[in-house]
Design an enzyme around this catalytic site. Structure first.
Site, short mmCIF file in Angstrom:
data_model
loop_
_atom_site.label_atom_id
_atom_site.label_comp_id
_atom_site.label_asym_id
_atom_site.label_seq_id
_atom_site.Cartn_x
_atom_site.Cartn_y
_atom_site.Cartn_z
CE1 TYR A 148 -1.53 -17.17 -6.31
CE2 TYR A 148 -3.74 -17.79 -4.74
CZ TYR A 148 -2.99 -16.83 -5.55
OH TYR A 148 -3.36 -15.52 -5.06
NE ARG A 167 -0.23 -7.98 -6.85
CZ ARG A 167 -1.88 -7.83 -6.63
NH1 ARG A 167 -1.98 -8.77 -6.12
NH2 ARG A 167 -2.02 -7.00 -7.36
CD GLU A 197 4.17 3.94 -9.87
OE1 GLU A 197 2.78 4.04 -10.37
OE2 GLU A 197 4.15 4.82 -8.84
CD GLN A 198 1.83 7.84 -5.49
OE1 GLN A 198 1.82 8.49 -5.55
NE2 GLN A 198 2.35 6.62 -5.14
CG ASP A 255 -7.70 -2.12 -7.65
OD1 ASP A 255 -8.42 -2.45 -8.13
OD2 ASP A 255 -6.87 -2.01 -6.19
P1 FAD Z 1 -2.63 -0.29 -8.18
O1 FAD Z 1 -1.99 -1.12 -8.68
O2 FAD Z 1 -3.16 0.09 -6.56
O3 FAD Z 1 -1.56 0.97 -8.82
C1 FAD Z 1 -1.72 2.22 -8.69
C2 FAD Z 1 -0.66 3.18 -9.36
O4 FAD Z 1 -0.84 3.95 -9.33
C3 FAD Z 1 0.42 2.53 -8.32
O5 FAD Z 1 1.47 2.39 -8.67
C4 FAD Z 1 0.68 3.93 -7.63
O6 FAD Z 1 2.33 4.18 -6.81
C5 FAD Z 1 0.74 4.47 -8.49
N1 FAD Z 1 0.02 5.90 -7.80
C6 FAD Z 1 -1.05 7.03 -6.87
N2 FAD Z 1 -0.94 7.86 -7.05
C7 FAD Z 1 -0.64 8.62 -8.22
C8 FAD Z 1 0.18 9.68 -8.72
N3 FAD Z 1 -0.42 10.37 -7.79
N4 FAD Z 1 0.64 9.76 -9.03
C9 FAD Z 1 1.52 8.66 -10.36
N5 FAD Z 1 1.35 7.37 -9.52
C10 FAD Z 1 0.64 7.09 -8.67
N6 FAD Z 1 -6.70 -9.00 -8.63
C11 FAD Z 1 -7.01 -9.98 -9.11
O7 FAD Z 1 -7.42 -9.99 -10.83
N7 FAD Z 1 -6.81 -11.45 -8.87
C12 FAD Z 1 -6.18 -11.63 -7.98
O8 FAD Z 1 -5.39 -13.33 -7.37
C13 FAD Z 1 -6.01 -10.49 -6.38
N8 FAD Z 1 -5.75 -11.10 -5.09
C14 FAD Z 1 -6.04 -10.05 -4.52
C15 FAD Z 1 -5.19 -10.22 -3.47
C16 FAD Z 1 -5.53 -8.87 -2.82
C17 FAD Z 1 -5.41 -9.28 -0.60
C18 FAD Z 1 -6.03 -7.93 -2.95
C19 FAD Z 1 -5.80 -6.88 -1.67
C20 FAD Z 1 -5.90 -7.68 -3.69
C21 FAD Z 1 -6.18 -8.75 -4.97
N9 FAD Z 1 -6.46 -8.50 -6.34
C22 FAD Z 1 -6.61 -9.25 -7.69
C23 FAD Z 1 -6.94 -7.38 -7.08
C24 FAD Z 1 -5.78 -6.52 -7.33
O9 FAD Z 1 -4.74 -6.15 -6.44
C25 FAD Z 1 -6.15 -4.78 -7.90
O10 FAD Z 1 -7.33 -5.03 -7.82
C26 FAD Z 1 -4.67 -4.47 -8.57
O11 FAD Z 1 -3.55 -4.42 -8.30
C27 FAD Z 1 -5.46 -3.01 -9.07
O12 FAD Z 1 -4.22 -2.39 -10.19
P2 FAD Z 1 -4.75 -0.64 -10.53
O13 FAD Z 1 -3.45 -0.80 -11.40
O14 FAD Z 1 -5.90 -0.42 -10.86
O15 FAD Z 1 -4.13 -0.21 -8.91
#
Ligand code: FAD
Length: 413
Positions: free
Chosen positions: A215, A109, A35-36, A293
């Protein structure tokens, strides 16, 4: 798996990366998360955890942790922006739990991330490691980090979010697209809103060009809100920034007093530019793949982004467990996941139009459909989302269904 377990580097310690690491560890792989940031953290906001995700989290042993702070909403309540009239009210927690066997939670979260992190040995999580590049060799991937460290691994998983460096390394540079929406997010101590006598429901208020969701989270001690408005451009460099309560209230002029009181009771709000991407044709190349994502960024209007990231981890671990040929396993993984996540990306984008219809004939038509229930985008039509068990691969799912069918027909299974 032979003598030496396959080594896997997961880039990104968000909800997707930690869940994947947990699933891979359970399946016997030698997994490390990079993790960065200097520590694991999440934004101070809420998240809905639907049964398709809670099923997997329970299986990982997190049922008690989720129940400790998660709130089970009574209903999903869609309302009209100005007079608060009910457009749709669908039973949620009990009904979903009775139908799909697992609860729907609303959580902070940070609580969800902490529950995941608590179960991962500290030696497997490396903060302060920003991936800067990777090189594919015949049987391994060499990974380098900004802090000068490096690692050679058997599989590289990019769980590094919407601006993923791993995706860029795989498929070249591209830009996430600004969806024309920004979201003000905030949390309010529930005590401050006692006079509103809020029901324990997920409420979504639909209005012209914008909507508002609120909520309870954190054992009902906090009320989470997301206020989404349409805006032509995002000119700031950062995609998230501190916003002003006055601006948020200004955007909700004329809206129902409940909406305005919730916004007005917050001490602070953050404003997020909402980006997404069109579905990718593939997620993997060789021994490298994507999840969360990084693979399928979507608008949050189905509340499924993190749920799909959680599902990805379960499917990935199962594919690697079943197939020792890494490249074939990764192709199978994306084959299992792509159609489902692409459909949700499209539905999430479609909800922008449906939620934000200007008052007029199309809005009245939508409201009539909502009142009738049963559309693919109402909770009644979402069985295919909630019933999915992402740890079952399609072939196994077919086998299971055949054996149920055979049993029902009285034939031996
Ligand atoms: P992220 O949470 O973006 O995590 C990526 C991680 O990678 C971060 O910790 C970052 O620091 C790290 N990183 C990035 N680049 C590097 C690198 N080069 N080297 C090392 N580490 C790195 N989803 C739901 O299921 N239910 C909900 O109710 C919901 N509500 C939402 C409401 C809003 C307003 C938004 C914007 C989103 C919502 N989502 C919801 C979507 C959800 O937040 C995301 O889909 C989810 O957090 C994605 O998780 P992830 O682990 O893929 O990415």
């Amino acid at each position: 798996m032979g003598d030496k377990p396959l080594s896997v580097a997961v880039i990104g310690g968000g909800i997707g990366g930690l869940t994947a690491a947990f699933c891979l560890l359970r399946a016997g792989f030698d997994v490390h998360v990079y993790e960065q940031a200097g520590r694991l953290s999440e934004v101070g906001a809420g998240i809905q955890v639907s049964p398709n995700a809670s099923r997997l989290l329970h299986r990982l042993g997190l049922a008690d942790a989720l129940a400790a702070t998660g709130v089970k909403p009574l209903a999903w309540h869609q309302r009209r922006w100005d007079d608060g009239r009910t457009l749709l009210r669908a039973p949620l927690a009990e009904a979903l739990e009775a139908t799909y066997g697992f609860p729907h939670y609303q959580m902070h979260r940070a609580d969800l991330l902490a529950a995941l992190a608590a179960e991962l040995p500290a030696s497997r999580v490396h903060t302060g490691h920003r991936l800067t590049g990777f090189t594919a060799r015949a049987d391994a991937i060499s990974v380098t980090f900004a802090n000068g460290r490096s690692a050679d691994v058997g599989v590289l998983v990019g769980a590094d979010g919407i601006h993923s460096a791993v995706r860029q390394g795989l498929f070249g540079a591209d830009r996430a697209r600004f969806t024309g929406c920004v979201a003000y997010r905030g949390v309010v101590p529930a005590d401050r809103l006692r006079h509103l006598e809020l029901e324990v429901t997920a409420q979504i208020w639909l209005g012209p060009g914008q909507h508002f969701v609120h909520y309870f989270i954190s054992g009902k001690r906090l009320v989470n809100f997301v206020a989404v408005i349409e805006q032509d451009r995002w000119t700031r460099e950062s995609w998230t920034d501190r916003g002003s309560i006055a601006d948020a209230l200004g955007a909700y002029q004329g809206w129902h007093p409940q909406v305005r009181e919730i916004i007005g009771a917050a001490d602070e709000t953050y404003v997020w530019a909402l980006f997404d991407r069109p579905p990718l044709p593939r997620w993997s190349a060789g021994r490298v793949t994507l999840l969360g994502d990084a693979a399928h960024a979507m608008l949050p209007f189905m509340a499924q982004g993190a749920a799909q990231a959680i599902e990805d981890g379960a499917t990935l671990a199962e594919c690697l467990r079943q197939d020792r040929a890494v490249e074939a396993a990764l192709r199978r993984y994306e084959g299992e996941r792509l159609a489902r996540t692409s459909r949700l990306q499209e539905m999430s984008a479609g909800n922008k139009t449906r939620f934000h219809l200007p008052d007029g004939p199309a809005q009245r038509d939508r409201d009539r459909q909502l009142a009738a229930g049963g559309q693919a985008w109402s909770f009644n039509g979402l069985g295919w989302v909630y019933e999915h068990d992402a740890a079952l691969l399609n072939r196994d799912r077919d086998d299971q269904q055949m054996s149920i069918g055979s049993a029902a027909n009285g034939r031996p299974t």
